[in-house]
Design an enzyme around this catalytic site. Structure first.
Site, PDB file in Angstrom:
ATOM      1  CB  CYS A 103     -20.847  95.716  57.894  1.00 53.73           C
ATOM      2  SG  CYS A 103     -21.730  94.699  59.064  1.00 53.73           S
ATOM      3  CB  THR A 139      -2.088  98.763  62.296  1.00 51.84           C
ATOM      4  OG1 THR A 139      -3.459  98.965  61.903  1.00 51.84           O
ATOM      5  CG2 THR A 139      -1.186  99.520  61.356  1.00 51.84           C
ATOM      6  CG  ASN A 198     -14.096  98.024  62.948  1.00 48.20           C
ATOM      7  OD1 ASN A 198     -13.167  98.244  62.169  1.00 48.20           O
ATOM      8  ND2 ASN A 198     -14.928  97.005  62.801  1.00 48.20           N
TER       9      ASN A 198
HETATM   10  C1  LIG Z   1      -6.421  95.804  56.472  1.00 45.70           C
HETATM   11  C2  LIG Z   1      -7.442  95.774  57.558  1.00 45.70           C
HETATM   12  C3  LIG Z   1      -8.540  94.917  57.456  1.00 45.70           C
HETATM   13  C4  LIG Z   1      -9.511  94.858  58.474  1.00 45.70           C
HETATM   14  N1  LIG Z   1     -10.558  93.989  58.363  1.00 45.70           N
HETATM   15  C5  LIG Z   1     -11.461  93.883  59.396  1.00 45.70           C
HETATM   16  C6  LIG Z   1     -12.524  92.912  59.379  1.00 45.70           C
HETATM   17  O1  LIG Z   1     -12.633  92.113  58.433  1.00 45.70           O
HETATM   18  N2  LIG Z   1     -13.392  92.876  60.411  1.00 45.70           N
HETATM   19  C7  LIG Z   1     -13.276  93.729  61.494  1.00 45.70           C
HETATM   20  O2  LIG Z   1     -14.091  93.652  62.428  1.00 45.70           O
HETATM   21  N3  LIG Z   1     -12.267  94.636  61.561  1.00 45.70           N
HETATM   22  C8  LIG Z   1     -11.370  94.714  60.546  1.00 45.70           C
HETATM   23  N4  LIG Z   1     -10.335  95.627  60.622  1.00 45.70           N
HETATM   24  C9  LIG Z   1     -10.208  96.475  61.840  1.00 45.70           C
HETATM   25  C10 LIG Z   1      -9.203  95.883  62.835  1.00 45.70           C
HETATM   26  O3  LIG Z   1      -9.570  94.593  63.260  1.00 45.70           O
HETATM   27  C11 LIG Z   1      -9.034  96.800  64.061  1.00 45.70           C
HETATM   28  O4  LIG Z   1     -10.288  97.003  64.665  1.00 45.70           O
HETATM   29  C12 LIG Z   1      -8.469  98.176  63.697  1.00 45.70           C
HETATM   30  O5  LIG Z   1      -7.480  98.065  62.682  1.00 45.70           O
HETATM   31  C13 LIG Z   1      -7.857  98.896  64.906  1.00 45.70           C
HETATM   32  O6  LIG Z   1      -6.785  98.172  65.468  1.00 45.70           O
HETATM   33  P1  LIG Z   1      -5.234  98.438  65.070  1.00 45.70           P
HETATM   34  O7  LIG Z   1      -5.001  99.913  65.181  1.00 45.70           O
HETATM   35  O8  LIG Z   1      -4.442  97.609  66.052  1.00 45.70           O
HETATM   36  O9  LIG Z   1      -5.074  97.950  63.674  1.00 45.70           O
HETATM   37  C14 LIG Z   1      -9.367  95.701  59.609  1.00 45.70           C
HETATM   38  C15 LIG Z   1      -8.259  96.563  59.708  1.00 45.70           C
HETATM   39  C16 LIG Z   1      -7.291  96.605  58.705  1.00 45.70           C
HETATM   40  C17 LIG Z   1      -6.109  97.531  58.854  1.00 45.70           C
END
Ligand SMILES: Cc1cc2nc3c(=O)[nH]c(=O)nc-3n(C[C@H](O)[C@H](O)[C@H](O)COP(=O)(O)O)c2cc1C
Length: 315
Positions: A142, A278, A204
């Site tokens: 952030c 995801t 992230n």
């Molecule tokens: C819709 C959405 C909202 C997310 N909100 C947060 C969040 O509030 N805090 C955070 O640290 N990461 C957040 N992320 C990142 C995920 O926790 C993760 O790090 C990222 O999506 C990669 O993993 P994945 O490919 O399995 O989704 C968000 C991701 C998505 C898709």
């Protein structure tokens, strides 16, 4: 997808149990922050107490936020772009009104925290160091208001400062979630270790963009968004492998995990636990399916424990 008959719940397999930074988990799979609500949103699809290793709750901030206006999610080939903008009710509301309802599930909760300054990060960690929270996941992706909005996570000095400030005010394990939008991820992970962090989670989302060619405007309300899903997996896996070689604190690996094979790859690259984000948006039961696939692998290779494969990849 319709809700599942949870009388068919899969009981925890002891060979999948892991202990991450003192947090006992029934399997190594943590629901990634922002993709699983706070857990109960998925309770009709997955047995939170038996099938999920831990839950990282939706990212919390000092004050409640409505998030970004306009389009917040866009599909991409093999992934998703999002710019939710940390919509949440605020840390104190969460502790007083949301957490009590989550505590009836037998699953460890990580408080995922974001803030605008080092002092705010410390306040967040203190406010969330309560019964029912197993660990603090510090989201340094952030923007830092004291640094012209540059993300905390791109500067090792700032990352060390944030980690130290959080470490000082809490007895809970401190896990710092790293941003992949950096030149040298190992340098940032080393800063977490130097600051006294107990672990790192990575990655992230990767910063991306999509354009609506008919309106000649960015597709997302916030112009840029974070890319997640299978598209980012090779990048995430490479970063986990590099960080494993560079630090001694345990790693949570994530980014594009859709199957048991993906999760096993991350553990072989050096992750002690994984997160799934995801994939849950495609299949609300993904974590359970991935756990079953990992259990099958453990049987296939006659392992005593899934922990046997951590860092097991050789050149
Ligand atoms: C819709 C959405 C909202 C997310 N909100 C947060 C969040 O509030 N805090 C955070 O640290 N990461 C957040 N992320 C990142 C995920 O926790 C993760 O790090 C990222 O999506 C990669 O993993 P994945 O490919 O399995 O989704 C968000 C991701 C998505 C898709």
């Amino acid at each position: 997808m319709s809700e599942r008959d949870l009388n068919n719940t899969v009981m925890p397999n002891p060979k999948l149990a892991v202990n991450y930074c003192g947090i006992a988990m029934k399997n190594p799979i943590i629901a990634a922050s922002g993709t699983f609500g706070n857990g109960p949103e998925y309770k009709g699809y997955i047995d939170l107490s038996n099938e999920v290793g831990a839950i990282s709750v939706k990212g919390l901030t000092p004050k409640g936020r409505h998030g970004n206006p306009g389009t917040r999610i866009a599909e991409t080939p093999s992934g998703v772009l999002n710019c939710i903008g940390l919509e949440n009710p605020g840390a104190e509301h969460f502790v007083g009104h949301v957490l009590p309802g989550l505590m009836k599930y037998d699953v460890p909760l990580l408080a995922n925290v974001s803030a605008g300054s080092v002092a705010e990060f410390a306040w967040m960690a203190e406010t969330l160091s309560v019964d029912g929270i197993a660990g603090i996941e510090v989201n340094v992706s952030c923007p830092n208001v004291e640094c012209e909005g540059m993300a905390f996570g791109v500067d090792p000095k700032v990352v060390e400062e944030v980690t130290k400030a959080v470490r000082k005010v809490t007895n809970k394990p401190v896990i710092v979630k790293l941003s992949p939008n950096v030149t040298d991820i190992v340098e940032i992970a080393k800063a977490v270790e130097a600051g006294g962090g107990n672990g790192v989670s990575l990655i992230n989302t990767l910063l991306g963009m999509a354009i609506d060619i008919h309106r000649r405007k960015p597709l997302l309300g916030n112009t840029y968004g974070g890319l997640s899903g299978p598209a980012v997996k090779p990048v995430a896996l490479r970063m986990v492998h590099q960080v494993y070689k560079g630090v001694n604190i345990p790693i949570i690996g994530l980014g594009g995990i859709m199957t048991g094979t993906d999760a096993i790859e991350f553990m072989m690259a050096g992750a002690s636990a994984v997160q799934v984000g995801t994939a849950t948006m495609v299949n609300p039961n993904a974590i359970s399916t991935i756990a079953k696939q990992m259990a099958d692998y453990v049987e296939q290779y006659n392992l005593n424990s899934i922990t046997d494969i951590v860092g097991a990849v050789h050149q």
